[in-house]
Scaffold this motif. Structure first.
Motif, PDB file in Angstrom:
ATOM      1  N   ARG A 180       0.873  -0.989   0.054  1.00  0.00           N
ATOM      2  CA  ARG A 180      -0.058   0.026  -0.078  1.00  0.00           C
ATOM      3  C   ARG A 180       1.030   1.537  -0.088  1.00  0.00           C
ATOM      4  NH1 ARG A 180      -5.105  -0.918   0.167  1.00  0.00           N
ATOM      5  NH2 ARG A 180      -5.944  -3.022   0.502  1.00  0.00           N
ATOM      6  N   SER A 181       2.089   1.119   0.074  1.00  0.00           N
ATOM      7  CA  SER A 181       3.034   2.174  -0.263  1.00  0.00           C
ATOM      8  C   SER A 181       3.500   2.167  -1.498  1.00  0.00           C
ATOM      9  CB  SER A 181       4.003   2.294   0.962  1.00  0.00           C
ATOM     10  OG  SER A 181       4.824   1.081   0.884  1.00  0.00           O
ATOM     11  N   GLY A 182       3.203   1.536  -2.186  1.00  0.00           N
ATOM     12  CA  GLY A 182       3.533   1.646  -3.842  1.00  0.00           C
ATOM     13  C   GLY A 182       4.681   0.609  -4.114  1.00  0.00           C
ATOM     14  N   ASN A 183       5.350  -0.019  -3.307  1.00  0.00           N
ATOM     15  CA  ASN A 183       6.634  -0.761  -3.628  1.00  0.00           C
ATOM     16  C   ASN A 183       6.059  -1.853  -4.413  1.00  0.00           C
ATOM     17  OD1 ASN A 183       8.517   0.312  -1.838  1.00  0.00           O
ATOM     18  ND2 ASN A 183       7.347  -0.582  -0.331  1.00  0.00           N
ATOM     19  N   LEU A 184       6.763  -2.086  -5.609  1.00  0.00           N
ATOM     20  CA  LEU A 184       6.375  -2.942  -6.445  1.00  0.00           C
ATOM     21  C   LEU A 184       7.330  -4.232  -7.068  1.00  0.00           C
ATOM     22  CD1 LEU A 184       5.502  -0.504  -9.435  1.00  0.00           C
ATOM     23  CD2 LEU A 184       4.036  -1.182  -7.615  1.00  0.00           C
ATOM     24  N   VAL A 185       6.427  -5.207  -7.057  1.00  0.00           N
ATOM     25  CA  VAL A 185       7.207  -6.541  -7.685  1.00  0.00           C
ATOM     26  C   VAL A 185       6.717  -7.084  -8.852  1.00  0.00           C
ATOM     27  CG1 VAL A 185       7.529  -9.080  -6.875  1.00  0.00           C
ATOM     28  CG2 VAL A 185       7.315  -7.309  -5.029  1.00  0.00           C
ATOM     29  N   PHE A 186       7.713  -7.278  -9.678  1.00  0.00           N
ATOM     30  CA  PHE A 186       7.350  -7.893 -11.048  1.00  0.00           C
ATOM     31  C   PHE A 186       7.671  -9.335 -11.303  1.00  0.00           C
ATOM     32  CE2 PHE A 186       8.605  -3.491 -11.225  1.00  0.00           C
ATOM     33  CZ  PHE A 186       7.628  -2.726 -12.084  1.00  0.00           C
ATOM     34  N   ARG A 187       6.971  -9.997 -12.108  1.00  0.00           N
ATOM     35  CA  ARG A 187       7.277 -11.361 -12.244  1.00  0.00           C
ATOM     36  C   ARG A 187       7.905 -11.562 -13.695  1.00  0.00           C
ATOM     37  NH1 ARG A 187       2.455 -15.492 -11.090  1.00  0.00           N
ATOM     38  NH2 ARG A 187       4.458 -16.983 -10.890  1.00  0.00           N
ATOM     39  N   ARG A 188       9.116 -12.460 -13.451  1.00  0.00           N
ATOM     40  CA  ARG A 188       9.762 -12.940 -14.785  1.00  0.00           C
ATOM     41  C   ARG A 188      10.054 -11.910 -15.779  1.00  0.00           C
ATOM     42  NH1 ARG A 188       6.717 -16.900 -12.480  1.00  0.00           N
ATOM     43  NH2 ARG A 188       8.046 -18.723 -11.363  1.00  0.00           N
ATOM     44  N   SER A 189       9.825 -12.353 -17.079  1.00  0.00           N
ATOM     45  CA  SER A 189       9.855 -11.287 -18.151  1.00  0.00           C
ATOM     46  C   SER A 189       8.965 -10.194 -18.296  1.00  0.00           C
ATOM     47  CB  SER A 189       9.904 -12.295 -19.517  1.00  0.00           C
ATOM     48  OG  SER A 189       8.681 -12.888 -19.492  1.00  0.00           O
ATOM     49  N   ALA A 190       7.869 -10.420 -17.529  1.00  0.00           N
ATOM     50  CA  ALA A 190       6.734  -9.166 -17.640  1.00  0.00           C
ATOM     51  C   ALA A 190       7.444  -8.173 -16.856  1.00  0.00           C
ATOM     52  CB  ALA A 190       5.733  -9.645 -16.857  1.00  0.00           C
ATOM     53  N   ARG A 191       8.750  -8.159 -16.332  1.00  0.00           N
ATOM     54  CA  ARG A 191       9.385  -6.890 -15.825  1.00  0.00           C
ATOM     55  C   ARG A 191       9.825  -5.940 -16.971  1.00  0.00           C
ATOM     56  NH1 ARG A 191      14.718  -7.529 -11.836  1.00  0.00           N
ATOM     57  NH2 ARG A 191      15.373  -5.256 -12.183  1.00  0.00           N
ATOM     58  N   ASN A 192      10.358  -6.492 -17.964  1.00  0.00           N
ATOM     59  CA  ASN A 192      10.887  -5.713 -18.982  1.00  0.00           C
ATOM     60  C   ASN A 192      11.110  -4.284 -18.751  1.00  0.00           C
ATOM     61  OD1 ASN A 192       8.316  -4.702 -20.085  1.00  0.00           O
ATOM     62  ND2 ASN A 192       8.068  -6.977 -20.053  1.00  0.00           N
ATOM     63  N   LEU A 203       3.974  11.481 -14.336  1.00  0.00           N
ATOM     64  CA  LEU A 203       2.916  10.671 -13.509  1.00  0.00           C
ATOM     65  C   LEU A 203       3.004   9.242 -13.626  1.00  0.00           C
ATOM     66  CD1 LEU A 203       0.419  10.895 -11.863  1.00  0.00           C
ATOM     67  CD2 LEU A 203      -0.754  11.126 -14.048  1.00  0.00           C
ATOM     68  N   VAL A 204       2.885   8.436 -12.963  1.00  0.00           N
ATOM     69  CA  VAL A 204       3.143   6.978 -12.972  1.00  0.00           C
ATOM     70  C   VAL A 204       2.188   6.122 -12.589  1.00  0.00           C
ATOM     71  CG1 VAL A 204       4.765   4.968 -12.243  1.00  0.00           C
ATOM     72  CG2 VAL A 204       5.832   7.102 -12.701  1.00  0.00           C
ATOM     73  N   LEU A 205       1.338   5.487 -13.301  1.00  0.00           N
ATOM     74  CA  LEU A 205       0.271   4.871 -13.045  1.00  0.00           C
ATOM     75  C   LEU A 205       0.672   3.227 -13.073  1.00  0.00           C
ATOM     76  CD1 LEU A 205      -2.469   6.735 -15.128  1.00  0.00           C
ATOM     77  CD2 LEU A 205      -2.034   7.223 -12.696  1.00  0.00           C
ATOM     78  N   ALA A 206       0.527   2.597 -12.022  1.00  0.00           N
ATOM     79  CA  ALA A 206       0.944   1.278 -11.872  1.00  0.00           C
ATOM     80  C   ALA A 206      -0.265   0.202 -11.732  1.00  0.00           C
ATOM     81  CB  ALA A 206       1.887   1.047 -10.915  1.00  0.00           C
ATOM     82  N   GLU A 207      -0.418  -0.486 -12.922  1.00  0.00           N
ATOM     83  CA  GLU A 207      -1.624  -1.509 -12.840  1.00  0.00           C
ATOM     84  C   GLU A 207      -1.084  -2.523 -12.083  1.00  0.00           C
ATOM     85  OE1 GLU A 207      -4.161  -4.212 -16.007  1.00  0.00           O
ATOM     86  OE2 GLU A 207      -3.753  -2.175 -16.473  1.00  0.00           O
ATOM     87  N   VAL A 208      -1.645  -3.245 -11.102  1.00  0.00           N
ATOM     88  CA  VAL A 208      -1.116  -4.361 -10.410  1.00  0.00           C
ATOM     89  C   VAL A 208      -2.447  -5.369 -10.093  1.00  0.00           C
ATOM     90  CG1 VAL A 208       0.319  -2.719  -9.055  1.00  0.00           C
ATOM     91  CG2 VAL A 208      -2.006  -3.209  -8.209  1.00  0.00           C
ATOM     92  N   GLU A 209      -1.833  -6.646  -9.836  1.00  0.00           N
ATOM     93  CA  GLU A 209      -2.544  -7.753  -9.666  1.00  0.00           C
ATOM     94  C   GLU A 209      -2.845  -7.931  -8.428  1.00  0.00           C
ATOM     95  OE1 GLU A 209      -1.358 -11.391 -11.651  1.00  0.00           O
ATOM     96  OE2 GLU A 209      -0.250 -10.175 -13.312  1.00  0.00           O
ATOM     97  N   GLN A 210      -2.150  -7.698  -7.407  1.00  0.00           N
ATOM     98  CA  GLN A 210      -2.435  -7.902  -6.173  1.00  0.00           C
ATOM     99  C   GLN A 210      -1.979  -6.578  -5.213  1.00  0.00           C
ATOM    100  OE1 GLN A 210      -0.299 -11.236  -4.688  1.00  0.00           O
ATOM    101  NE2 GLN A 210      -1.135 -13.025  -6.255  1.00  0.00           N
ATOM    102  N   GLY A 226       8.118   2.536  -4.040  1.00  0.00           N
ATOM    103  CA  GLY A 226       7.110   3.331  -4.043  1.00  0.00           C
ATOM    104  C   GLY A 226       7.127   4.450  -4.340  1.00  0.00           C
ATOM    105  N   ILE A 227       8.465   5.202  -4.002  1.00  0.00           N
ATOM    106  CA  ILE A 227       8.582   6.817  -4.198  1.00  0.00           C
ATOM    107  C   ILE A 227       8.459   7.170  -5.684  1.00  0.00           C
ATOM    108  CG2 ILE A 227      11.197   6.640  -4.711  1.00  0.00           C
ATOM    109  CD1 ILE A 227      11.447   9.191  -2.896  1.00  0.00           C
ATOM    110  N   PHE A 228       8.568   6.217  -6.554  1.00  0.00           N
ATOM    111  CA  PHE A 228       8.327   6.454  -8.167  1.00  0.00           C
ATOM    112  C   PHE A 228       6.989   6.233  -8.405  1.00  0.00           C
ATOM    113  CE2 PHE A 228      12.877   4.947  -7.884  1.00  0.00           C
ATOM    114  CZ  PHE A 228      13.380   6.257  -8.284  1.00  0.00           C
ATOM    115  N   VAL A 229       5.967   5.791  -7.717  1.00  0.00           N
ATOM    116  CA  VAL A 229       4.821   5.330  -8.174  1.00  0.00           C
ATOM    117  C   VAL A 229       3.581   6.352  -7.562  1.00  0.00           C
ATOM    118  CG1 VAL A 229       3.069   3.782  -8.058  1.00  0.00           C
ATOM    119  CG2 VAL A 229       5.384   2.981  -8.295  1.00  0.00           C
ATOM    120  N   ASP A 230       2.851   6.907  -8.512  1.00  0.00           N
ATOM    121  CA  ASP A 230       1.926   7.985  -8.089  1.00  0.00           C
ATOM    122  C   ASP A 230       0.618   7.423  -7.473  1.00  0.00           C
ATOM    123  OD1 ASP A 230       3.220  10.597  -8.154  1.00  0.00           O
ATOM    124  OD2 ASP A 230       3.394   9.837 -10.392  1.00  0.00           O
TER     125      ASP A 230
END
Length: 237
Positions: A180-192, A203-210, A226-230
């Motif tokens: 909830r503070s915007g820290n992100l985890v990517f999965r395998r090649s979906a990171r790219n 402005l950074v909009l991060a669509e997330v699954e969980q 999370g500092i990079f995510v708005d």
């Protein structure tokens, strides 16, 4: 004590000492922040790791005259290609367009401006923007159309093209998990391209699954802080 200090840094603090929590919005709210004429970075590699929910909402809203910065233009029915087919894009900066024939068709007809950039150079230009650099020097493209209009600099007797940083108004990225503070985890090649783009836009909009609670993600697993995510964009909201 050291682990606790890492956890505090991971969460981030507001001026009042409280935990900095990112606002969670839906796809429609996310699209409302994108304006005609915006320069928009979109993560993904042949539609893998692309924010498909936000793209679908963009197609529905029909926002146009967009400059899209991406690795490629996806496929006609998937990823960025849907925006191309819907004629919402006026310019593309990408390394590959071959999997989406409408991109080439619109380019040849003069409807769409396309700037093709070698893939590694494109990634480094985006990274340079996020890192505050004035550009990168690359030998890739010397003596080809990739050199046209660009400055050539000699270093140690070798010539390099100066590839300037690429910025965007908005970055649309996709992550597997966020706290909830915007820290992100990517999965395998979906990171790219996603982590690079998160650093190179206003402005950074991060669509997330969980979305999990603060502290549930091991700090070693955080790829984009999370500092990079708005805003977090989540269909489960």
């Amino acid at each position: 004590m050291f682990d606790g200090e890492i956890r505090v840094l991971q969460m981030g603090l507001c001026n009042n000492g409280g935990v900095r929590v990112k606002k969670v919005i839906n796809f429609q709210q996310a699209v409302a922040m994108i304006k005609p004429g915006n320069r928009v970075m979109i993560g993904g590699f042949l539609a893998v790791g692309s924010p498909h929910g936000i793209i679908s909402a963009l197609v529905e809203q029909g926002i146009g005259d967009l400059t899209i910065i991406a690795n490629d233009t996806g496929f006609p029915d998937k990823g960025i290609g849907r925006l191309i087919v819907n004629r919402q894009v006026s310019r593309v900066i990408a390394s590959h367009i071959g999997t989406n024939p409408p991109t080439g068709q619109q380019m040849n007809s003069g409807e769409l401006a396309v700037e093709l950039v070698p893939q590694g150079t494109l990634a480094e230009q985006i990274r340079a923007a996020g890192a505050g650099l004035g550009g990168i020097l690359t030998p890739t493209g010397l003596g080809t159309v990739a050199q046209q209009g660009k400055e050539v600099i000699s270093v140690g007797g070798k010539e390099y093209i100066l590839a300037e940083p690429i910025f965007a108004d908005v970055a649309l990225i996709k992550a597997y998990q966020a706290d909830r503070s915007g820290n992100l985890v990517f999965r395998r090649s979906a990171r790219n391209f996603n982590p690079l783009m998160a650093m190179a836009a206003k402005l950074v909009l991060a669509e997330v699954e969980q979305i999990v609670e603060i502290g549930d993600i091991d700090p070693d697993h955080v790829i984009t802080p999370g500092i990079f995510v708005d805003y977090l964009v989540w269909e489960g909201r």
